[in-house]
Scaffold this motif. Structure first.
Motif, PDB file in Angstrom:
ATOM      1  N   LYS A 621       0.874  -1.369   0.001  1.00 45.17           N
ATOM      2  CA  LYS A 621       0.036  -0.102  -0.191  1.00 45.17           C
ATOM      3  C   LYS A 621       0.801   1.078   0.050  1.00 45.17           C
ATOM      4  O   LYS A 621       0.351   2.323   0.104  1.00 45.17           O
ATOM      5  N   LEU A 622       2.208   1.120  -0.358  1.00 41.87           N
ATOM      6  CA  LEU A 622       3.059   2.428  -0.395  1.00 41.87           C
ATOM      7  C   LEU A 622       2.564   3.126  -1.674  1.00 41.87           C
ATOM      8  O   LEU A 622       2.040   2.822  -2.495  1.00 41.87           O
ATOM      9  N   ALA A 623       2.829   4.295  -1.528  1.00 40.40           N
ATOM     10  CA  ALA A 623       2.694   5.498  -2.609  1.00 40.40           C
ATOM     11  C   ALA A 623       3.298   5.134  -3.774  1.00 40.40           C
ATOM     12  O   ALA A 623       4.378   4.873  -3.918  1.00 40.40           O
ATOM     13  N   GLY A 624       2.431   4.971  -4.830  1.00 42.30           N
ATOM     14  CA  GLY A 624       2.921   4.624  -6.331  1.00 42.30           C
ATOM     15  C   GLY A 624       3.335   3.482  -6.463  1.00 42.30           C
ATOM     16  O   GLY A 624       3.827   2.987  -7.764  1.00 42.30           O
ATOM     17  N   VAL A 625       3.178   2.354  -5.628  1.00 40.96           N
ATOM     18  CA  VAL A 625       3.472   1.018  -5.996  1.00 40.96           C
ATOM     19  C   VAL A 625       2.279   0.332  -6.745  1.00 40.96           C
ATOM     20  O   VAL A 625       1.261   0.396  -6.349  1.00 40.96           O
ATOM     21  N   GLU A 626       2.707  -0.438  -7.782  1.00 44.20           N
ATOM     22  CA  GLU A 626       1.968  -1.036  -8.634  1.00 44.20           C
ATOM     23  C   GLU A 626       1.709  -2.558  -8.352  1.00 44.20           C
ATOM     24  O   GLU A 626       0.754  -3.228  -8.410  1.00 44.20           O
ATOM     25  N   SER A 627       2.941  -3.409  -7.969  1.00 44.17           N
ATOM     26  CA  SER A 627       2.941  -4.615  -7.647  1.00 44.17           C
ATOM     27  C   SER A 627       4.230  -4.861  -6.787  1.00 44.17           C
ATOM     28  O   SER A 627       5.173  -4.084  -6.616  1.00 44.17           O
ATOM     29  N   THR A 628       4.176  -6.038  -5.872  1.00 46.47           N
ATOM     30  CA  THR A 628       5.182  -6.495  -4.927  1.00 46.47           C
ATOM     31  C   THR A 628       5.467  -7.783  -5.034  1.00 46.47           C
ATOM     32  O   THR A 628       4.551  -8.537  -5.431  1.00 46.47           O
ATOM     33  N   PRO A 768       3.566   3.784 -13.729  1.00 44.46           N
ATOM     34  CA  PRO A 768       4.194   4.865 -14.696  1.00 44.46           C
ATOM     35  C   PRO A 768       4.017   6.303 -14.309  1.00 44.46           C
ATOM     36  O   PRO A 768       3.149   6.570 -13.709  1.00 44.46           O
ATOM     37  N   GLY A 769       5.228   6.961 -13.987  1.00 42.74           N
ATOM     38  CA  GLY A 769       5.169   8.326 -13.625  1.00 42.74           C
ATOM     39  C   GLY A 769       5.150   8.532 -12.241  1.00 42.74           C
ATOM     40  O   GLY A 769       5.083   9.436 -11.518  1.00 42.74           O
ATOM     41  N   ALA A 770       5.261   7.421 -11.383  1.00 42.81           N
ATOM     42  CA  ALA A 770       5.247   7.442  -9.683  1.00 42.81           C
ATOM     43  C   ALA A 770       6.463   8.139  -9.334  1.00 42.81           C
ATOM     44  O   ALA A 770       7.642   7.817 -10.135  1.00 42.81           O
ATOM     45  N   SER A 771       6.654   8.919  -8.539  1.00 43.95           N
ATOM     46  CA  SER A 771       7.803   9.529  -7.852  1.00 43.95           C
ATOM     47  C   SER A 771       8.502   8.738  -6.677  1.00 43.95           C
ATOM     48  O   SER A 771       7.529   8.183  -5.750  1.00 43.95           O
ATOM     49  N   VAL A 772       9.626   8.294  -6.806  1.00 43.94           N
ATOM     50  CA  VAL A 772      10.359   7.710  -5.849  1.00 43.94           C
ATOM     51  C   VAL A 772      10.430   8.562  -4.588  1.00 43.94           C
ATOM     52  O   VAL A 772      10.449   7.992  -3.182  1.00 43.94           O
ATOM     53  N   ASN A 773      10.516   9.807  -4.595  1.00 49.98           N
ATOM     54  CA  ASN A 773      10.516  10.704  -3.147  1.00 49.98           C
ATOM     55  C   ASN A 773       9.225  10.620  -2.459  1.00 49.98           C
ATOM     56  O   ASN A 773       9.216  10.511  -1.380  1.00 49.98           O
ATOM     57  N   ASP A 774       8.137  10.377  -3.081  1.00 51.49           N
ATOM     58  CA  ASP A 774       6.874  10.092  -2.818  1.00 51.49           C
ATOM     59  C   ASP A 774       6.849   8.614  -1.839  1.00 51.49           C
ATOM     60  O   ASP A 774       6.586   8.581  -0.761  1.00 51.49           O
ATOM     61  N   LEU A 775       7.696   7.560  -2.444  1.00 50.09           N
ATOM     62  CA  LEU A 775       7.657   6.590  -2.017  1.00 50.09           C
ATOM     63  C   LEU A 775       8.342   6.607  -0.614  1.00 50.09           C
ATOM     64  O   LEU A 775       8.121   5.994   0.338  1.00 50.09           O
ATOM     65  N   TYR A 776       9.687   7.269  -0.894  1.00 48.97           N
ATOM     66  CA  TYR A 776      10.565   7.347   0.328  1.00 48.97           C
ATOM     67  C   TYR A 776       9.728   7.975   1.745  1.00 48.97           C
ATOM     68  O   TYR A 776       9.950   7.760   2.681  1.00 48.97           O
ATOM     69  N   ARG A 777       8.896   9.118   1.309  1.00 53.05           N
ATOM     70  CA  ARG A 777       8.153   9.838   2.345  1.00 53.05           C
ATOM     71  C   ARG A 777       7.189   8.847   2.942  1.00 53.05           C
ATOM     72  O   ARG A 777       6.894   9.050   4.322  1.00 53.05           O
ATOM     73  N   ASP A 778       6.605   8.026   2.173  1.00 48.68           N
ATOM     74  CA  ASP A 778       5.423   7.492   2.669  1.00 48.68           C
ATOM     75  C   ASP A 778       6.142   5.976   3.697  1.00 48.68           C
ATOM     76  O   ASP A 778       5.648   5.845   4.507  1.00 48.68           O
TER      77      ASP A 778
END
Length: 947
Positions: A621-628, A768-778
């Motif tokens: 459920k992390l920001a911008g994640v499509e699959s794990t 596509p287009g997801a920000s890695v910075n948003d993922l780190y903050r999440d």
């Protein structure tokens, strides 16, 4: 003076040809001069990157010099030596450093002495004695702040010398501020000192200090430099024990042109160290620069080699234009020869003419090269530019030497047609004009066959070299990069194009034969014109073919290098983001110290560690994640087969999630990557093994392999398939002595159920287009316990600013643009001159009744049969050259890192660009030719023929 006046008039009469030739010369000289300029700028950037990437214990480029006065008992000799050392640094070392200094520190430490408190010790306690020394650093006051107390006075106060200490130093003395201590100087005279302030660094990242925590002052009392020198050193009350210099240059300003002086400073210091064992030197950057020089030589060779096709094309353009000039003046040359002019006189006139043009090119070329270098410094890929800080470029004497050399070579090329023209008399000239159907000299000498043979031999040598590199696990420095391995594509383009032009007349005959019953008169006239004058068109066709093929090759080479560099990063990463979570466990704490026997006992009784799996749902459920995907990786698993046993890398996956998340390039395996994952999904005990493991243990599909690791009993698995590659797995050996790595891929659930539950990695695929910075903050907001994280996008971004890729992209982009521009200029110039030369013929055809539309149609067909055919040949030759010779660029990479294997890329966008350009060129050419035909006056053309 008369000769110069005649040359100027002649140049004025052919101003458009002379201007075209001058443009070609300026571009050629500009390109040649840009090579050393761009190379120096890229290598300077590469040097800075190398220093930044090196894991040095000190700031990049720092040098530390220390002199210890061991064995020098005389105080006067020590003072004299100290002054000599200071002069040595000031006069011989510092002037050699070519950049500004961020810091320059000079310190001094006295010989150690016994320090004790002035107050008597308590009853029943011995007097405590501390071993310490006095130290001073010039300009220290500007870089420290006081934690407590005050700054020392610049003179004794009531006979007591005030000093500074560190907090740790004060604790070592077991005292407080303003406590008086005493020691004896050389003359056995008591000296009273007292700490009055506790110092610490003003800024944590201050480069003024050698150690990050002022550790060098822990066992010293820091005194004002003037007080120490005046009261103790010059009066010889204390001996100097050592003095040192700490120099921190602004390494970002280091460039290729000044690095030799910086190394010379290190060499001067090294010589001083060798001559006297009292000196010590710390200059870790020297090793980094030495490694840099090894890789910079490869990059320098590569830069020149990449430009060989473009330089050959520009040489061909210069030759073509000078040949056109000479052909237009052949009648004048023949007349001069018939009237007694010597060949050397005619050659001299052309030599002066072309020297004037060359002088202008030498003056204008380097500034053009400087401009091109600045533009290419912003390249972010092939034909891609971004706003970034420009690279530093300079015009120096070396650039003008290369510019002059390029002008001289171009001058020789331009004089070649003149040499042949001066051999012809007026009778021979008329005979040549009557016999237009001649065999080109390259066909007579079989230069096409020779060029192809040499290029194919170079291709064979390359394949043998790459086979050796990959088999032995050598790197690209183990075998020398041969520039011919990059020059042979130009030979292949030239040889292949000329070979196709050898059969071109037969192609024209075939077209004539196929439609001989249906062709209209205009078509007949065009076929006869082209067929009888094919020798006159072949040089234009060679030129167009060369330029188009060179552009195609440059585009393909750049795309291939960029895509393969990105593929290596994606393959090694496995997924967009890879996380390693912290797993709670019962691992016992590591015991500090311990001898070999204790460590051996611990090893024998090593318990099995039990892990608790943390929740996995938050990662999905992390920001911008499509699959794990959960991926278990054990680098040193054990296996056993009927043939033998060994160690291999074990990867445990969930086939469905892994297939949706992992990155894998198509075409690496015999079947689709997902077909192999489906095989594993059908059977829990199925495993995939690497070809290296299958070859060594003679395994095949259906065989059983036992897998486990230290402390874990082996369990049986069945081999379902053999694979050459798998995400993150590199099958190449590290070196000639190390065996090739081996791989086993199985079901994660099966491994964790029957072997052991161990921490797995979490692989993430981003939208596509997801920000890695948003993922780190999440991740930070959800407070997930992450112990390691790798990000593919950051690696890709870093790779794009890599000096090597910048150099390749910039050079090949420049080659591509120049190819298109030069082909356009050559095309228009050649056809304009041909049309002017056939004004009489076109006027007669118009007088015979041909309409302007029919005449333009004839020219269109003529262009398609000549320029169109040359362009098609160029595209075919360029594509073939790319398929065969672009893999040559593997030599510029480490063979061990060529995973996945090199793959030639031809981006449709580049082909579309070439098609659009070619179509636009032909349309513009037809429009210009049509305009010139529309303004043709029939009576003027016929009168011109009569004249």
């Amino acid at each position: 003076m008369a000769l110069l006046s005649m040359i100027v008039r002649k140049m004025t009469q052919n101003k458009w040809l002379e201007l075209s030739l001058l443009i070609g010369l300026v571009i050629t000289v500009g390109l040649v001069s840009s090579i050393p300029t761009y190379t120096e700028a890229i290598l300077s950037r590469m040097l800075v990157k190398e220093l930044e990437a090196s894991k040095l214990s000190s700031y990049p480029g720092t040098m530390n010099m220390r002199f210890t006065y061991i064995g020098v008992n005389n105080a006067e000799q020590r003072i004299k030596q100290m002054k000599t050392n200071e002069q040595f640094m000031q006069n011989k070392v510092l002037p050699l450093i070519p950049v500004d200094l961020l810091e320059r520190t000079s310190d001094l430490t006295t010989s150690a002495f016994d320090l004790s408190s002035e107050l008597p010790p308590p009853p029943n306690e011995k007097k405590k004695v501390y071993r310490t020394s006095l130290a001073t650093v010039k300009d220290l006051e500007q870089h420290i702040k006081l934690v407590d107390g005050r700054m020392p006075a610049d003179k004794p106060v009531d006979g007591v010398y005030e000093v500074l200490v560190t907090e740790k130093g004060l604790n070592n003395l077991h005292t407080v501020l303003d406590s008086v201590f005493v020691f004896e100087d050389v003359n056995k005279t008591k000296v009273r000192v007292k700490p009055v302030g506790i110092m610490t660094k003003k800024d944590d990242d201050d480069l003024f200090f050698l150690s990050p925590d002022l550790g060098g002052f822990t066992n010293s009392l820091v005194m004002n430099s003037d007080v120490l020198d005046r009261e103790f050193i010059q009066t010889q009350r204390l001996l100097v024990n050592s003095n040192s210099w700490h120099i921190v240059p602004k390494y970002e300003d280091l460039e290729l042109r000044n690095i030799d002086r910086y190394l010379q400073a290190a060499e001067v210091l090294k010589a001083q160290v060798k001559s006297n064992y009292h000196y010590t030197l710390e200059a870790q950057y020297v090793e980094v620069i030495e490694r840099y020089f090894k890789s910079s030589e490869n990059l320098r060779v590569l830069m020149w080699s990449l430009n060989v096709p473009v330089l050959a094309m520009l040489g061909l353009y210069v030759f073509m234009v000078s040949n056109l000039i000479t052909n237009r003046q052949k009648n004048e040359i023949a007349v001069l020869r018939s009237r007694g002019a010597a060949r050397w006189q005619i050659m001299l006139s052309y030599l002066v003419e072309y020297t004037l043009l060359g002088a202008v090119a030498v003056a204008a070329g380097p500034p053009l090269g400087l401009f091109l270098t600045k533009v290419l410094g912003s390249s972010n890929g092939f034909m891609s530019f971004v706003k970034r800080s420009g690279i530093r470029v300079h015009l120096n004497s070396e650039v003008y030497v290369y510019a002059a050399a390029a002008a001289v070579i171009a001058l020789i090329v331009m004089l070649v047609p003149v040499i042949f023209a001066t051999k012809t008399t007026i009778v021979g000239h008329k005979q040549q004009m009557a016999r237009m159907q001649q065999t080109p000299f390259w066909h007579k000498l079989f230069l096409d066959v020779i060029a192809l043979a040499v290029s194919l031999y170079g291709l064979r040598v390359f394949h043998e070299r790459m086979k050796t590199l990959q088999t032995l696990g050598l790197d690209n420095e183990a075998l020398h990069i041969d520039p011919l391995q990059f020059a042979v594509p130009a030979l292949f383009i030239l040889g292949g194009g000329m070979l196709l032009l050898r059969v071109y007349p037969y192609f024209l005959r075939l077209i004539y034969w196929i439609g001989r019953r249906w062709w209209p008169p205009s078509m007949y006239a065009t076929l006869i014109q082209v067929g009888r004058s094919s020798a006159g068109y072949q040089f234009l066709m060679v030129f167009l073919m060369m330029t188009i093929a060179t552009g195609m090759f440059s585009a393909s080479a750049a795309r291939t290098i960029n895509h393969n560099s990105e593929d290596r990063i994606r393959y090694a990463s496995g997924a967009d983001v890879v996380l390693q979570a912290n797993w709670p466990n019962d691992k016992p704490p590591e015991m500090p110290g311990g001898g070999p026997q204790q460590q051996a006992a611990v090893t024998l009784t090593k318990p099995v560690i039990h892990y608790s799996e943390p929740p996995f749902e938050p990662y999905t459920k992390l920001a911008g994640v499509e699959s794990t995907a959960k991926v278990l990786i054990h680098d040193n698993a054990s296996y056993s087969t009927e043939e033998g046993s060994g160690s291999a890398k074990l990867i445990g996956i969930d086939s469905d999630e892994f297939g949706q998340t992992a990155w894998f390039r198509d075409g690496l395996l015999d079947y689709s990557f997902y077909d192999y994952l489906n095989l594993m999904a059908a059977a829990p005990n199925a495993v995939l093994i690497s070809k290296t493991l299958a070859d060594e243990e003679q395994l095949k599909a259906g065989d059983t392999i036992w897998v486990g690791w230290e402390g874990i009993d082996m369990q049986p698995f069945m081999v379902y398939a053999v694979v050459d590659y798998f995400p993150t797995f590199n099958p190449n050996p590290r070196d000639a002595e190390t065996p090739a790595p081996k791989l086993i891929v199985g079901s994660r659930l099966q491994i964790q159920t029957y072997l052991s539950l161990e921490p797995y990695q979490v692989w993430l695929k981003l939208k596509p287009g997801a920000s890695v910075n948003d993922l780190y903050r999440d991740i930070e907001d959800k407070n997930l316990g992450i112990v390691d994280i790798t990000d593919m996008k950051s690696k890709l971004s870093t790779a794009k600013s890599d000096p090597f890729l910048m150099a390749v992209n910039g050079t090949l982009t420049l080659g591509f643009i120049i190819s298109l521009v030069i082909s356009f200029a050559g095309f228009l110039l050649y056809w304009t001159l041909i049309l002017r030369g056939r004004m009489l013929q076109n006027g007669i055809m118009r007088a015979m009744g041909l309409s302007l539309r029919q005449l333009i149609g004839m020219l269109t067909v003529e262009q398609l049969l000549t320029s169109g055919a040359a362009i098609v040949i160029g595209l075919v030759t360029g594509l073939t050259t790319s398929r065969l010779f672009v893999p040559l660029f593997q030599n510029a990479f480490d063979a061990k890192k060529l995973v996945p294997p090199f793959r030639v890329m031809v981006d449709p966008i580049d082909s579309i660009r070439i098609y659009i350009f070619v179509g636009s060129t032909i349309l513009i050419g037809l429009a210009i030719l049509g305009y010139m035909l529309s303004r043709l006056k029939i009576h003027q053309a016929i009168k011109l023929g009569e004249d």
